[in-house]
Write a protein that holds these residues in place. Structure first.
Motif, PDB file in Angstrom:
ATOM      1  N   UNK A 123       0.821  -1.214   0.000  1.00  0.00           N
ATOM      2  CA  UNK A 123       0.000   0.000   0.000  1.00  0.00           C
ATOM      3  C   UNK A 123       0.859   1.271   0.000  1.00  0.00           C
ATOM      4  N   UNK A 124       2.030   1.242   0.656  1.00  0.00           N
ATOM      5  CA  UNK A 124       2.902   2.427   0.600  1.00  0.00           C
ATOM      6  C   UNK A 124       3.342   2.677  -0.837  1.00  0.00           C
ATOM      7  N   UNK A 125       3.665   1.616  -1.552  1.00  0.00           N
ATOM      8  CA  UNK A 125       4.091   1.777  -2.935  1.00  0.00           C
ATOM      9  C   UNK A 125       2.920   2.199  -3.817  1.00  0.00           C
ATOM     10  N   UNK A 126       1.738   1.733  -3.487  1.00  0.00           N
ATOM     11  CA  UNK A 126       0.558   2.152  -4.238  1.00  0.00           C
ATOM     12  C   UNK A 126       0.349   3.668  -4.113  1.00  0.00           C
ATOM     13  N   UNK A 127       0.663   4.216  -2.964  1.00  0.00           N
ATOM     14  CA  UNK A 127       0.523   5.668  -2.771  1.00  0.00           C
ATOM     15  C   UNK A 127       1.423   6.451  -3.720  1.00  0.00           C
ATOM     16  N   UNK A 128       2.496   5.824  -4.217  1.00  0.00           N
ATOM     17  CA  UNK A 128       3.403   6.491  -5.145  1.00  0.00           C
ATOM     18  C   UNK A 128       2.988   6.332  -6.603  1.00  0.00           C
ATOM     19  N   UNK A 129       1.884   5.633  -6.842  1.00  0.00           N
ATOM     20  CA  UNK A 129       1.397   5.480  -8.206  1.00  0.00           C
ATOM     21  C   UNK A 129       0.784   6.810  -8.665  1.00  0.00           C
ATOM     22  N   UNK A 130       1.236   7.363  -9.793  1.00  0.00           N
ATOM     23  CA  UNK A 130       0.723   8.673 -10.220  1.00  0.00           C
ATOM     24  C   UNK A 130      -0.745   8.678 -10.616  1.00  0.00           C
ATOM     25  N   UNK A 131      -1.344   7.481 -10.755  1.00  0.00           N
ATOM     26  CA  UNK A 131      -2.754   7.417 -11.169  1.00  0.00           C
ATOM     27  C   UNK A 131      -3.689   7.001 -10.034  1.00  0.00           C
ATOM     28  N   UNK A 132      -3.189   6.967  -8.815  1.00  0.00           N
ATOM     29  CA  UNK A 132      -4.042   6.540  -7.722  1.00  0.00           C
ATOM     30  C   UNK A 132      -5.154   7.567  -7.507  1.00  0.00           C
ATOM     31  N   UNK A 133      -6.412   7.144  -7.446  1.00  0.00           N
ATOM     32  CA  UNK A 133      -7.497   8.102  -7.199  1.00  0.00           C
ATOM     33  C   UNK A 133      -7.334   8.779  -5.838  1.00  0.00           C
ATOM     34  N   UNK A 134      -7.792  10.011  -5.728  1.00  0.00           N
ATOM     35  CA  UNK A 134      -7.582  10.756  -4.491  1.00  0.00           C
ATOM     36  C   UNK A 134      -8.333  10.149  -3.311  1.00  0.00           C
ATOM     37  N   UNK A 135      -9.484   9.521  -3.568  1.00  0.00           N
ATOM     38  CA  UNK A 135     -10.197   8.905  -2.440  1.00  0.00           C
ATOM     39  C   UNK A 135      -9.412   7.705  -1.906  1.00  0.00           C
ATOM     40  N   UNK A 136      -8.714   6.985  -2.812  1.00  0.00           N
ATOM     41  CA  UNK A 136      -7.851   5.882  -2.371  1.00  0.00           C
ATOM     42  C   UNK A 136      -6.643   6.437  -1.628  1.00  0.00           C
ATOM     43  N   UNK A 137      -6.079   7.516  -2.138  1.00  0.00           N
ATOM     44  CA  UNK A 137      -4.925   8.131  -1.477  1.00  0.00           C
ATOM     45  C   UNK A 137      -5.305   8.645  -0.093  1.00  0.00           C
ATOM     46  N   UNK A 138      -6.508   9.158   0.029  1.00  0.00           N
ATOM     47  CA  UNK A 138      -7.017   9.604   1.339  1.00  0.00           C
ATOM     48  C   UNK A 138      -7.012   8.430   2.323  1.00  0.00           C
ATOM     49  N   UNK A 139      -7.501   7.299   1.863  1.00  0.00           N
ATOM     50  CA  UNK A 139      -7.524   6.096   2.704  1.00  0.00           C
ATOM     51  C   UNK A 139      -6.106   5.641   3.049  1.00  0.00           C
ATOM     52  N   UNK A 140      -5.224   5.615   2.044  1.00  0.00           N
ATOM     53  CA  UNK A 140      -3.862   5.155   2.271  1.00  0.00           C
ATOM     54  C   UNK A 140      -3.116   6.073   3.228  1.00  0.00           C
ATOM     55  N   UNK A 141      -3.339   7.375   3.108  1.00  0.00           N
ATOM     56  CA  UNK A 141      -2.650   8.326   3.973  1.00  0.00           C
ATOM     57  C   UNK A 141      -2.985   8.099   5.432  1.00  0.00           C
ATOM     58  N   UNK A 142      -4.190   7.608   5.685  1.00  0.00           N
ATOM     59  CA  UNK A 142      -4.620   7.346   7.057  1.00  0.00           C
ATOM     60  C   UNK A 142      -4.030   6.047   7.586  1.00  0.00           C
ATOM     61  N   UNK A 143      -3.929   5.044   6.732  1.00  0.00           N
ATOM     62  CA  UNK A 143      -3.601   3.701   7.188  1.00  0.00           C
ATOM     63  C   UNK A 143      -2.126   3.319   7.049  1.00  0.00           C
ATOM     64  N   UNK A 144      -1.356   4.056   6.235  1.00  0.00           N
ATOM     65  CA  UNK A 144      -0.001   3.641   5.898  1.00  0.00           C
ATOM     66  C   UNK A 144       0.970   4.785   6.190  1.00  0.00           C
ATOM     67  N   UNK A 145       2.167   4.432   6.663  1.00  0.00           N
ATOM     68  CA  UNK A 145       3.218   5.435   6.866  1.00  0.00           C
ATOM     69  C   UNK A 145       3.867   5.731   5.509  1.00  0.00           C
ATOM     70  N   UNK A 146       3.404   6.797   4.883  1.00  0.00           N
ATOM     71  CA  UNK A 146       3.882   7.145   3.549  1.00  0.00           C
ATOM     72  C   UNK A 146       5.141   7.990   3.623  1.00  0.00           C
ATOM     73  N   UNK A 147       5.267   8.790   4.673  1.00  0.00           N
ATOM     74  CA  UNK A 147       6.397   9.700   4.783  1.00  0.00           C
ATOM     75  C   UNK A 147       6.033  11.082   4.283  1.00  0.00           C
ATOM     76  N   UNK A 148       6.872  12.040   4.618  1.00  0.00           N
ATOM     77  CA  UNK A 148       6.578  13.431   4.256  1.00  0.00           C
ATOM     78  C   UNK A 148       7.402  13.829   3.042  1.00  0.00           C
ATOM     79  N   UNK A 149       6.939  13.435   1.869  1.00  0.00           N
ATOM     80  CA  UNK A 149       7.561  13.874   0.630  1.00  0.00           C
ATOM     81  C   UNK A 149       6.476  13.982  -0.433  1.00  0.00           C
ATOM     82  N   UNK A 150       6.789  14.692  -1.498  1.00  0.00           N
ATOM     83  CA  UNK A 150       5.781  14.975  -2.513  1.00  0.00           C
ATOM     84  C   UNK A 150       5.510  13.742  -3.371  1.00  0.00           C
TER      85      UNK A 150
END
Length: 505
Positions: A303-330
């Motif tokens: 799921x962390x790697x999925x957050x780096x997919x440029x086509x991930x829908x924002x609602x999915x990214x919202x979910x991932x940001x809550x559940x996964x340690x993505x880190x503070x980078x763009x």
């Protein structure tokens, strides 16, 4: 290596008359620093080049040494470096193609634009490593010819070459139309069957850990397949069968390809290895159905790697940001967000999503200012480095969130000298805070003196031009060689002290 002389060699304020003297007393480490100077005269370049082959090669890559300056007999490495930069003499290639040194022939084979007769000589070299080096970068026609080479190492290199024709790459993958390879580096050196010990301690052994051959050259064939999978010129139709291959590495590389048909995505989504599913999660070509399936995948890092997919829908990214340690980078999806999407994310109830959008450095002033007042410290940490924030805003961040944000505030390009001095005096001190202050363009003597008390920031502070000259001089004798070298490279070091160190030796 003498740290002070190394630092002086890199000092942009070193008087011109001292450069010649430093060249005369330099050792290899000082030569390396001197060779990087942009203000060397041609005579100084030649003097440095004459001292060591490594220095001459560095000067080639710096663009300071040219073909008329080099004798290929006395400085073969520099001549090969010039050939590698495509600025050598054609006759050098013919000379090195017959050189008794395998290492030199290998280096030559990696050079672009070689004369055809030199290429022909290298293509028939008795050492497979030389031919493989040629195959890695050669033209389409030569790559197609070398695909049938009897040595598996050469075929592995052909598979990695993006100039290799797609039909030839397909043949390498499937084996159809090619005679089996006769040799590999393993059976060249060992009686087969043989598996190279992962912990081999032999200093004369150049086989890779785990390299093996039972007569089929299996480890080299595996590497050839891996290179072909990485090669964008390899037709997708030739590699889709690897979705069920027993090698996890091959399936992982397949999952990263952007040209797979959707039915292969579906098979890889259900792969038993989390690494395969993680590669697929970052693949920008997969469909929304696969993205949503992977968003519920709890395999390691998927799921962390999925957050780096440029086509991930924002609602999915919202979910991932809550559940996964993505880190503070763009993230790529955040960087590509439209103005409306940026505004929506900045106003989200999810602080993790607000933190991610705060990593953008092109936010409208209004959104930037709202995020600067965010009640969540992780959001403020992300926005703190945004250009354009006023001193009052930065101080307000520190007042509200203190130790959680001060390192990021110190890194803001607009942080004032007064603010940096105040941050340096805050308790408890932090390594990150001192490092950011020590490298900041607005740092002044008081804040830099505070940084010298911190071991992790000391060498950075020693090289800052705002440090008082008498302090810089004292640091030349510091026990830590990195501090002494940084002080010697400080352009605020008095010229008289530079002269003492260079002329007094």
């Amino acid at each position: 290596m003498h740290p002070v002389l190394c630092g002086l060699a890199a000092n942009t304020a070193l008087p011109a008359e001292l450069i010649d003297r430093l060249i005369a007393v330099a050792d290899t480490a000082v030569d390396t620093a001197l060779a990087s100077r942009p203000d060397l005269s041609h005579a100084q370049v030649l003097a440095l080049a004459s001292r060591a082959d490594d220095t001459a090669v560095q000067l080639v890559y710096e663009g300071r040494l040219t073909a008329p300056d080099v004798d290929p007999v006395t400085h073969p490495q520099a001549a090969l470096a010039l050939l590698g930069e495509h600025v050598g003499q054609p006759e050098w290639a013919r000379l090195f193609a017959l050189d008794p040194s395998v290492e030199r022939r290998e280096k030559l084979a990696a050079c672009p634009g070689l004369p055809p007769d030199a290429v022909e000589t290298l293509a028939t070299d008795s050492d497979a490593r030389v031919v493989a080096e040629l195959a890695l970068r050669t033209t389409s026609d030569m790559a197609a010819r070398l695909a049938g080479h009897p040595h598996a190492e050469v075929r592995r290199a052909v598979a990695a070459n993006e100039a290799t024709p797609p039909a030839v790459l397909a043949m390498l993958v499937t084996g159809e139309g090619l005679r089996p390879a006769e040799r590999c580096l393993v059976c060249d050196r060992r009686d087969t069957p043989f598996v190279h010990d992962q912990g081999c301690q032999r200093t004369d052994c150049d086989l890779l850990p785990g390299a093996s051959c039972d007569g089929s050259h299996e480890s080299t064939v595996h590497d050839m397949q891996l290179q072909a999978l990485r090669n964008p010129a390899t037709p997708a139709g030739a590699v889709v069968g690897f979705a069920d291959h027993p090698s996890t590495l091959l399936r992982q590389q397949l999952a990263a390809r952007p040209d797979l048909p959707p039915e292969v995505w579906g098979r890889l989504v259900d792969d038993p290895d989390a690494g395969v599913r993680g590669e697929l999660a970052e693949n920008p070509s997969i469909g929304v159905a696969q993205i949503r399936a992977l968003a519920t995948d709890h395999g390691y890092d998927v799921r962390r790697r999925l957050a780096h997919n440029p086509r991930v829908p924002l609602d999915v990214l919202d979910q991932l940001a809550t559940e996964v340690r993505i880190g503070s980078h763009l993230l790529p999806r955040i960087a590509a967000a439209s103005p409306a999407e940026v505004a929506a994310m900045a106003g989200s109830k999810n602080p993790a999503l607000r933190m991610l959008v705060a990593e953008r450095r092109d936010l409208p002033n209004g959104i930037r200012d709202v995020l600067a007042r965010d009640p969540d410290a992780k959001v403020v940490k992300s926005i703190a480095r945004h250009p354009g924030l006023s001193e009052a805003q930065l101080r307000a961040m520190v007042d509200r969130h203190h130790v959680r944000v001060i390192a990021k505030v110190a890194a803001n390009p607009d942080a004032s000298a007064a603010l940096l001095e105040d941050l340096a005096g805050l308790e408890p001190p932090g390594h990150k805070v001192f490092r950011e202050i020590a490298r900041h363009r607005n740092a002044t003597a008081p804040s830099l003196l505070a940084c010298l008390s911190n071991w992790s920031a000391r060498s950075l502070a020693a090289g800052h031009p705002a440090l008082p000259p008498h302090v810089i001089v004292e640091l030349l004798s510091h026990d830590d060689w990195q501090v002494a070298e940084a002080a010697a490279a400080n352009p605020s070091l008095p010229p008289s002290v530079m002269s003492q160190w260079v002329l007094g030796r």
